[in-house]
Design a protein around this motif. Structure first.
Motif, mmCIF file in Angstrom:
data_model
loop_
_atom_site.group_PDB
_atom_site.id
_atom_site.type_symbol
_atom_site.label_atom_id
_atom_site.label_comp_id
_atom_site.label_asym_id
_atom_site.label_seq_id
_atom_site.Cartn_x
_atom_site.Cartn_y
_atom_site.Cartn_z
ATOM 1 N N UNK A 133 20.841 -7.583 -10.179
ATOM 2 C CA UNK A 133 21.081 -6.529 -11.164
ATOM 3 C C UNK A 133 19.987 -6.475 -12.219
ATOM 4 N N UNK A 134 19.407 -7.624 -12.564
ATOM 5 C CA UNK A 134 18.343 -7.646 -13.567
ATOM 6 C C UNK A 134 17.146 -6.838 -13.127
ATOM 7 N N UNK A 135 16.761 -6.987 -11.873
ATOM 8 C CA UNK A 135 15.641 -6.207 -11.340
ATOM 9 C C UNK A 135 15.984 -4.725 -11.317
ATOM 10 N N UNK A 136 17.206 -4.425 -10.862
ATOM 11 C CA UNK A 136 17.609 -3.024 -10.752
ATOM 12 C C UNK A 136 17.636 -2.343 -12.117
ATOM 13 N N UNK A 137 18.097 -3.068 -13.138
ATOM 14 C CA UNK A 137 18.097 -2.476 -14.486
ATOM 15 C C UNK A 137 16.682 -2.170 -14.942
ATOM 16 N N UNK A 138 15.755 -3.060 -14.630
ATOM 17 C CA UNK A 138 14.349 -2.822 -14.976
ATOM 18 C C UNK A 138 13.822 -1.588 -14.258
ATOM 19 N N UNK A 139 14.115 -1.466 -12.962
ATOM 20 C CA UNK A 139 13.649 -0.308 -12.193
ATOM 21 C C UNK A 139 14.262 0.983 -12.724
ATOM 22 N N UNK A 140 15.562 0.932 -13.062
ATOM 23 C CA UNK A 140 16.221 2.128 -13.593
ATOM 24 C C UNK A 140 15.669 2.513 -14.958
ATOM 25 N N UNK A 141 15.452 1.517 -15.806
ATOM 26 C CA UNK A 141 15.002 1.789 -17.169
ATOM 27 C C UNK A 141 13.587 2.378 -17.179
ATOM 28 N N UNK A 142 12.713 1.857 -16.327
ATOM 29 C CA UNK A 142 11.308 2.273 -16.344
ATOM 30 C C UNK A 142 10.991 3.376 -15.337
ATOM 31 N N UNK A 143 11.940 3.677 -14.455
ATOM 32 C CA UNK A 143 11.775 4.807 -13.542
ATOM 33 C C UNK A 143 10.510 4.728 -12.712
ATOM 34 N N UNK A 144 9.791 5.840 -12.579
ATOM 35 C CA UNK A 144 8.599 5.866 -11.732
ATOM 36 C C UNK A 144 7.459 5.000 -12.258
ATOM 37 N N UNK A 145 7.564 4.522 -13.489
ATOM 38 C CA UNK A 145 6.503 3.681 -14.054
ATOM 39 C C UNK A 145 6.764 2.190 -13.846
ATOM 40 N N UNK A 146 7.819 1.844 -13.134
ATOM 41 C CA UNK A 146 8.133 0.426 -12.928
ATOM 42 C C UNK A 146 6.995 -0.300 -12.226
ATOM 43 N N UNK A 147 6.498 0.256 -11.129
ATOM 44 C CA UNK A 147 5.405 -0.413 -10.409
ATOM 45 C C UNK A 147 4.128 -0.468 -11.244
ATOM 46 N N UNK A 148 3.686 0.636 -11.885
ATOM 47 C CA UNK A 148 2.523 0.522 -12.769
ATOM 48 C C UNK A 148 2.698 -0.554 -13.848
ATOM 49 N N UNK A 149 3.897 -0.710 -14.380
ATOM 50 C CA UNK A 149 4.129 -1.736 -15.399
ATOM 51 C C UNK A 149 3.986 -3.128 -14.797
ATOM 52 N N UNK A 150 4.471 -3.320 -13.582
ATOM 53 C CA UNK A 150 4.328 -4.614 -12.909
ATOM 54 C C UNK A 150 2.852 -4.938 -12.684
ATOM 55 N N UNK A 151 2.082 -3.944 -12.244
ATOM 56 C CA UNK A 151 0.650 -4.160 -12.019
ATOM 57 C C UNK A 151 -0.054 -4.448 -13.344
ATOM 58 N N UNK A 152 0.322 -3.717 -14.386
ATOM 59 C CA UNK A 152 -0.228 -3.981 -15.717
ATOM 60 C C UNK A 152 0.059 -5.419 -16.133
ATOM 61 N N UNK A 182 0.823 -1.212 0.000
ATOM 62 C CA UNK A 182 0.000 0.000 0.000
ATOM 63 C C UNK A 182 0.859 1.265 0.000
ATOM 64 N N UNK A 183 1.877 1.283 0.853
ATOM 65 C CA UNK A 183 2.747 2.466 0.925
ATOM 66 C C UNK A 183 3.551 2.627 -0.362
ATOM 67 N N UNK A 184 4.068 1.517 -0.873
ATOM 68 C CA UNK A 184 4.833 1.549 -2.119
ATOM 69 C C UNK A 184 3.966 2.078 -3.259
ATOM 70 N N UNK A 185 2.708 1.615 -3.315
ATOM 71 C CA UNK A 185 1.796 2.024 -4.390
ATOM 72 C C UNK A 185 1.496 3.508 -4.328
ATOM 73 N N UNK A 186 1.244 4.012 -3.128
ATOM 74 C CA UNK A 186 0.946 5.443 -2.989
ATOM 75 C C UNK A 186 2.169 6.289 -3.339
ATOM 76 N N UNK A 187 3.334 5.837 -2.911
ATOM 77 C CA UNK A 187 4.556 6.589 -3.197
ATOM 78 C C UNK A 187 4.841 6.617 -4.700
#
Length: 468
Positions: free
Chosen positions: A349-368, A256-261
């Motif tokens: 590192x694979x996860x971190x590259x994904x987070x860096x590449x997608x920036x603030x949209x990483x979590x929305x992409x995971x939910x999608x 919940x906190x991660x999603x709001x942030x």
């Protein structure tokens, strides 16, 4: 009707001869909603009246009229008031020219009575959207989308004849400016009934009239993991995403906190829009292998390009375009990470590259991605459930990644590479520092000394390749 008899507009003339409350304000009052603004129709010339009301309210008078259609807006601290002249010889004639019966009522502010010559009040009580006249969509084809927008916002249904008229006139949507269509669509996307509304629009043919790029996806079959064709899968993806977002905090309380942030609730409209278009490129990339397997190589990139063309046609803002393009282009990346995890080849590192590449949209992409996998069939297979659990862990990891971004600083900089390692400034500095920061964000490195040691080891490993 009590909410009407209590209407008090102290800024109006006394008595308010020839002034009628109409449109959305009246509709909202009758449906128990708070009006966002006030729409007034005035008998006769409106310039003097508008000037007088602006003075009485202390508001700013704005002339929004076009040739042949006078319109004044008063913007004041208390309210926004739109003033238009009466169309025709009477208020009844004015109402007969409007779009839907729920909007074709007026309240006479002097006589304090409702004027309802089209049956609007009865339709509101029956929760029905009905056009005033058979020519309603001819006069303004934007009403084709607006009908569904009202249905979604108010939880009303379309009258049968209105639905049939939309199907008959759906081709007229091509004549409507893209920004007007998007203004209606974004309001539908902002409701909790977007998925059901899109399905109704698909049934009438209006959805593919707005998005002709979706037409080839109808009947476009997929691989053995998908029960539905691309079009049906896309509609189901919107539905699954809408349900998932509505139930997100209960289903994933630790996120919940991660999603709001990450601003996930505010991304809901554009995520649903992206879900509708996320596979629009599949028909163009469909291939059948020698063994009969169906594949869609590069469909995410193709879908993103097609979506950008649609976005330009609908005049989305630059930010809206960037969000939808990013989500669609990268929507399959969580699945690639999942496959790597299953194969035992996914490191931090694979996860971190994904987070860096997608920036603030990483979590929305995971939910999608979760919604995308849920929309494959009527029930989840074991592999799909494993993927949902993986996405949950990926979202947790993204929260940790965000914490490290916010609470720690880069471990070394260019001066350290020069002073401590004796390196000469070069374009390679950026690559080295980026790699070190990637290690910091995935938790492998946590101190300056560790970072310098890592660079020494990395340079030693890469030197033979350079010499060769």
């Amino acid at each position: 009707m009590d909410q009407l008899t209590d209407i008090r507009f102290d800024f109006l003339p006394d008595p308010p001869d020839g002034i009628y409350l109409v449109g959305g304000a009246l509709r909202d009052m009758l449906t128990g909603r708070t009006p966002l603004d006030i729409d007034l129709v005035v008998r006769g010339e409106i310039t003097a009246m508008a000037t007088q009301l602006a003075e009485r309210t202390g508001g700013r008078l704005v002339d929004l009229g076009k040739k042949g259609f006078p319109l004044f807006r008063i913007v004041s601290p208390a309210a926004t008031i739109d003033i238009t002249p009466m169309t025709g010889q009477s208020i009844e004639a004015d109402l007969q020219a409007r779009d839907f019966t729920l909007n074709a009522m007026a309240y006479d502010l002097k006589a304090k009575r409702l004027i309802d010559c089209t049956g609007g009040l009865a339709d509101i009580r029956r929760k029905v959207i009905r056009i005033v006249s058979p020519d309603a969509f001819v006069h303004d084809p934007a009403r084709l989308v607006r009908a569904y927008r009202f249905a979604a916002e108010l939880d009303f249904v379309l009258a049968d004849a209105t639905g049939e008229a939309i199907a008959d006139h759906r081709h007229r949507i091509e004549t409507v400016a893209g920004e007007r269509i998007w203004a209606e669509l974004i309001k539908i996307l902002n409701t909790s009934r977007c998925a059901a509304t899109f399905r109704l629009m698909a049934a009438s043919g209006l959805l593919t009239a707005i998005f002709p790029e979706l037409e080839p996806s109808i009947g476009c079959t997929q691989n053995r993991h998908h029960r539905f064709d691309v079009f049906e899968h896309s509609l189901r993806a919107v539905d699954c995403l809408e349900t998932l977002l509505a139930d997100f905090d209960r289903r994933f309380p630790d996120l919940a906190t991660v999603a709001r942030r990450a601003g996930l609730p505010g991304q809901a409209p554009l995520l649903k829009y992206s879900a509708l278009l996320h596979d629009v490129g599949k028909p163009a990339t469909r291939q059948i292998e020698a063994d009969g397997r169906v594949r869609f190589p590069g469909h995410a990139a193709k879908s993103a390009l097609i979506a950008q063309t649609i976005n330009r046609r609908l005049r989305l803002s630059r930010q809206q375009d960037q969000i939808t393009e990013t989500v669609i282009r990268h929507h399959i990346r969580p699945l690639f990470l999942f496959i790597a995890w299953q194969n035992g080849t996914l490191g931090p590192n694979g996860k971190t590259r994904f987070f860096n590449r997608c920036g603030p949209l990483a979590l929305p992409i995971v939910v999608h991605a979760m919604a995308d996998i849920m929309a494959k069939g009527k029930t989840l297979e074991n592999r799909d459930s494993d993927f949902i659990r993986f996405c949950h862990r990926l979202a947790v990891a993204h929260g940790i990644f965000q914490d490290r971004q916010a609470t720690t600083k880069p471990l070394i900089n260019g001066y350290d590479l020069i002073n401590e390692l004796g390196l000469a400034p070069s374009p390679r500095f950026k690559q080295l520092l980026s790699k070190v920061d990637e290690q910091r964000l995935c938790g492998t490195l946590s101190s300056r000394e560790q970072a310098l040691g890592w660079v020494r080891a990395y340079l030693k490993r890469s030197r033979p390749h350079a010499d060769a």
